[in-house]
Structures are given as structure tokens and as C-alpha cells.
Write a protein that holds these residues in place. Sequence first.
Motif, PDB file in Angstrom:
ATOM      1  N   VAL A 365      31.921 -11.976  25.342  1.00 38.08           N
ATOM      2  CA  VAL A 365      31.982 -10.575  24.926  1.00 38.08           C
ATOM      3  C   VAL A 365      31.339  -9.746  26.024  1.00 38.08           C
ATOM      4  N   SER A 366      32.033  -8.689  26.455  1.00 37.32           N
ATOM      5  CA  SER A 366      31.465  -7.804  27.476  1.00 37.32           C
ATOM      6  C   SER A 366      31.435  -6.372  26.959  1.00 37.32           C
ATOM      7  N   ARG A 367      30.405  -5.626  27.386  1.00 34.06           N
ATOM      8  CA  ARG A 367      30.258  -4.209  27.069  1.00 34.06           C
ATOM      9  C   ARG A 367      30.271  -3.437  28.382  1.00 34.06           C
ATOM     10  N   SER A 368      31.120  -2.416  28.477  1.00 32.73           N
ATOM     11  CA  SER A 368      31.194  -1.651  29.716  1.00 32.73           C
ATOM     12  C   SER A 368      31.521  -0.198  29.415  1.00 32.73           C
ATOM     13  N   GLY A 369      31.388   0.628  30.444  1.00 35.88           N
ATOM     14  CA  GLY A 369      31.624   2.061  30.311  1.00 35.88           C
ATOM     15  C   GLY A 369      30.379   2.853  30.645  1.00 35.88           C
ATOM     16  N   ARG A 370      30.565   4.155  30.854  1.00 35.37           N
ATOM     17  CA  ARG A 370      29.444   5.011  31.271  1.00 35.37           C
ATOM     18  C   ARG A 370      28.319   5.023  30.244  1.00 35.37           C
ATOM     19  N   GLU A 371      28.668   5.089  28.946  1.00 40.86           N
ATOM     20  CA  GLU A 371      27.625   5.134  27.913  1.00 40.86           C
ATOM     21  C   GLU A 371      26.818   3.838  27.896  1.00 40.86           C
ATOM     22  N   ALA A 372      27.501   2.701  28.045  1.00 40.15           N
ATOM     23  CA  ALA A 372      26.794   1.422  28.074  1.00 40.15           C
ATOM     24  C   ALA A 372      25.888   1.329  29.285  1.00 40.15           C
ATOM     25  N   ASP A 373      26.381   1.792  30.435  1.00 40.14           N
ATOM     26  CA  ASP A 373      25.562   1.751  31.653  1.00 40.14           C
ATOM     27  C   ASP A 373      24.348   2.655  31.531  1.00 40.14           C
ATOM     28  N   ALA A 374      24.522   3.810  30.884  1.00 37.97           N
ATOM     29  CA  ALA A 374      23.430   4.791  30.804  1.00 37.97           C
ATOM     30  C   ALA A 374      22.392   4.427  29.760  1.00 37.97           C
ATOM     31  N   LEU A 375      22.772   3.645  28.750  1.00 35.81           N
ATOM     32  CA  LEU A 375      21.843   3.368  27.655  1.00 35.81           C
ATOM     33  C   LEU A 375      20.580   2.664  28.160  1.00 35.81           C
ATOM     34  N   HIS A 376      20.754   1.623  28.971  1.00 34.20           N
ATOM     35  CA  HIS A 376      19.611   0.871  29.516  1.00 34.20           C
ATOM     36  C   HIS A 376      20.150  -0.046  30.608  1.00 34.20           C
ATOM     37  N   PRO A 377      19.373  -0.318  31.652  1.00 32.66           N
ATOM     38  CA  PRO A 377      19.866  -1.198  32.724  1.00 32.66           C
ATOM     39  C   PRO A 377      20.284  -2.586  32.247  1.00 32.66           C
ATOM     40  N   ASP A 378      19.727  -3.049  31.135  1.00 33.95           N
ATOM     41  CA  ASP A 378      20.038  -4.393  30.647  1.00 33.95           C
ATOM     42  C   ASP A 378      21.092  -4.404  29.541  1.00 33.95           C
ATOM     43  N   PHE A 379      21.704  -3.251  29.250  1.00 33.55           N
ATOM     44  CA  PHE A 379      22.619  -3.193  28.107  1.00 33.55           C
ATOM     45  C   PHE A 379      24.020  -3.695  28.450  1.00 33.55           C
TER      46      PHE A 379
END
Length: 464
Positions: A365-379
Motif C-alpha cells: 500500500v502506498s500513499r502519495s500526493g501533495r497532502e501526504a507529503d506535507a502532512l509529515h516527512p514520514d507519512f
Amino acid sequence: MSLPRPRFHLAPAQNWMNDPNGLVFAGDRWHAFFQFNPQGNDWGNMSWGHASSPDLLHWDEHPVALRHRPGEQIYSGSVVAGDDGTLTAFYTSAYDHGVQAQSRATSVDGGFTWTMDAANPMLDRGSADFRDPKVVRVPGGGWLMLTVEAVERRVVFYASDDLRTWRETGSFGPLGPEGVVWECPDLVRLPLEGTTERVWVLLLSTNPVGDDADPAGSAMHYVVGDLVDDVFHSPAADLRPLDHGRDCYAGVTFDSAPGGSAVMLAWMGNWRYAHVVPTSPWRGAMSLPRTLGLRRADDALHLVQRPVLPPLDDVELDSPAIAPHAVLEVRWDTAATGTMRLRLEGEGDAVVDVIHDPAARTLSVSRSGREADALHPDFAGVRTAPLVDPAAGALTLVIDGPLMEVFADDGLTALSHLVTLGAGPVTVSATASTSVVPTVRVGEARVGSPAPTAQEGPAAPAAA
């Protein structure tokens, strides 16, 4: 972006929630007590919140059960139901002077009002990291309390005949990786599929600590073993992942569940980034309840997790957009499709990819996109789980606002994640490495929006 509140997972109307605490079935309702900040949606002022449900999907929120006091916060613990209807809570008193000790409270009205024991704390080792009492019933009579010496990575056991006087019987650990603390233990006797046998399993949660803490963050594990003289023993050389996702922690089981089943509820969060999840005025939610069992495969005993799913209305996937509160059942022939990819696209450029690769024997399972990147460096990033049976072409994906749980391998593999798909429609597509397209059945959850305010007492059971 502010992430939407879930509809059929337990989440507070407002303020901070983390670990489930006293989970108990009493008075024909499932009661969940949980770590709660009654004064804001950040961690602090730790108290026990309270909610109850007739079916583990419709939750009524109640007033705070155990409230923090000057000099004392109320940390995690458990609740057991007596034959006379009395509920007894065991919790960690976290004192401002740095000591953690175990205390006791009782309720005679189903958990709505509590009397703290005048003799508290009842167990005090003078330790700063002695916490998370989980009390379980012992076959043949009596009680066993599991606690942790968190930094030492030990589960410490105490036995009692009356829930008042406790004697230390031994400990289990340390085991597995260093650089973590152990938290929230539970001991469950699980049925082994295809037999009449039941086997003891220890549940544990670990949280990395220190300057070089593992960026993967907090996680849940299990160990298969036996209970001898009121102490858990296991030949295991390591801890086994209970959930391969990033957001499943502190799970424990309900006391007095009907039929003696082991029903677990966990916090869907990770201590690496829980404090910055963009929700307001609430922050924190629980997993779907999961009934636990064991299955023998590859000459080993593996944990099986069966989620409690909401009632569903089938929706034809003629349009790829679905509501962000739904259950997807995906079926395919692995021999014909090869690698299967399920893609979910939400607001902005938010994407979640679920990839089943039978050749590599993995599910990711992968999470990507600007919101995911901005939430936290480890998200943002990818999590990969090994598959026990890669030929089993089926998975269940549950999405409920910011919560996503994936179950595969006929219950042997689970990955739970927070996601940043947003509150709008989610586009779903399924592709394969061949021209054969997997079958996707979508069920939109028939569960109403969560109540916006807390209830003042036990509500009438909600209709499914």
C-alpha cells in the motif's frame, strides 16, 4: 485540507483520542473507554473517554468516565465485568512526580459513573514506566493482570482471586528489536481453525524512542505461546507484525464478548505524526473491530483477523467515482491477471495504490500526493506485507474518510493506514499486468453520519 470524520469507525465528536482502554461487553452493549483529552484536540490532560454501541458500528459518545486530577493523569488500562454487573476498571495513575502506578475504580451503573478506590494506587513499583494494566480471566477461575515495564521491554504478570489483592508471578521479555518501548499488552486464548484447540497469544505494541528512532514509528505485534503458572512463555525468537500498515496501535480485546470471542479494537494512529493529522475539532479514531483467530500455514500458526463490516448497498462500478465511506470487495484469478493494482484517487493529486504481486508474494500500500507529503516527512511512502497464500486472489478494502483498512490472504494479512483522499468522491480503478481485469464489487456503507454531540447516558440501540 481538513480530513473528514469517519462514519462507521469510533471517533470523538471533538478533542483528542488515542489508545482504547477498558473494552467490555455489558448490558447488551459494547463499551469502549479510551485515552481522551477533554480540553482540546492535542495530547494532554489524559482521561478516559467513553462510548457505547449495540453493534460495534453505531457509536454513542458519553461524558468523560475517568477525569484527570491535579497531579495525576489517567493513562491506559482495562475493564472487567463481574457476575453482579459491577464493572471494575484498572488504569495507570501517571503522577506529576514521575511515578507510574496501577489504580482501581468501580461502576455499578454500566460505566457512566465511577468510584475510585480510596487505597489507590494498588500496585506501585516506584517506576517511571510501569503501565497499561490489562486484566484477563484465567480458565478455571481467577484473574491475571498484564502490565509493562515499558523501557525494559518486559510484560510483568500479577494474579488475583478477588480483583483486589495481587501477587507477582513472573515476566516475559525482552524480545525483538531494541530502541522501542513495549506498551498495551493483552493475552488472548484464540481458536485454531479446523480444530477444537485454543492457543494463548500475547499482543504487544511497540513505539520507537531515542534520537535515532525508527521513522516507521509505532506498530503492533503478536507472539504465540502458552500460559504456565500464570506466566506467558514462548519459544519465539522475535515479535511478529499484527498489522503491516502504518496506523494500527495499542489494540486490545473486549472483556465478556458474547461466545467468548476475541474482538480487538485498535487506535488508527502513529506516534510519528499523530499530533499533526489535519482534523478539527477532533483528532484520533479507532480501527474497525476485528475478531481474532489462528490458522496453521507453512508449519506455523498465523493470526487471522476478521473485521466487523457495516451493512452495505451494492453500487455498480459503471462510474468509477464512489463515496469516501465504502467497502470494496476485489476478486481476481491470480494465474490470469498476474500483478493486480487497485488505485484510489481523491482530492487534488492524492493517490493510494494497493498492489498484489503473486510472483513476489507481496501486498503493498502506498500513499502519495501533495497532502501526504506535507502532512509529515514520514507519512508518504510504501508499506509491503508478505503473503502467506499469494494464489488467493481476493481482498477487502474499507475506506471511511481518512481511514483505510485492507484485508487479504483470507484474513492473514492486514494493512491499516490513514489516507489523505479528502471528503469528495474517490475514483477507483483496477488493472492487471495482463488484459484480464479484476472484478470490483463496491458496497456503500448504510451508516448515518456520526452524532455531532456527546450523549448524556445510554442511548437506545440504533437501527442497522
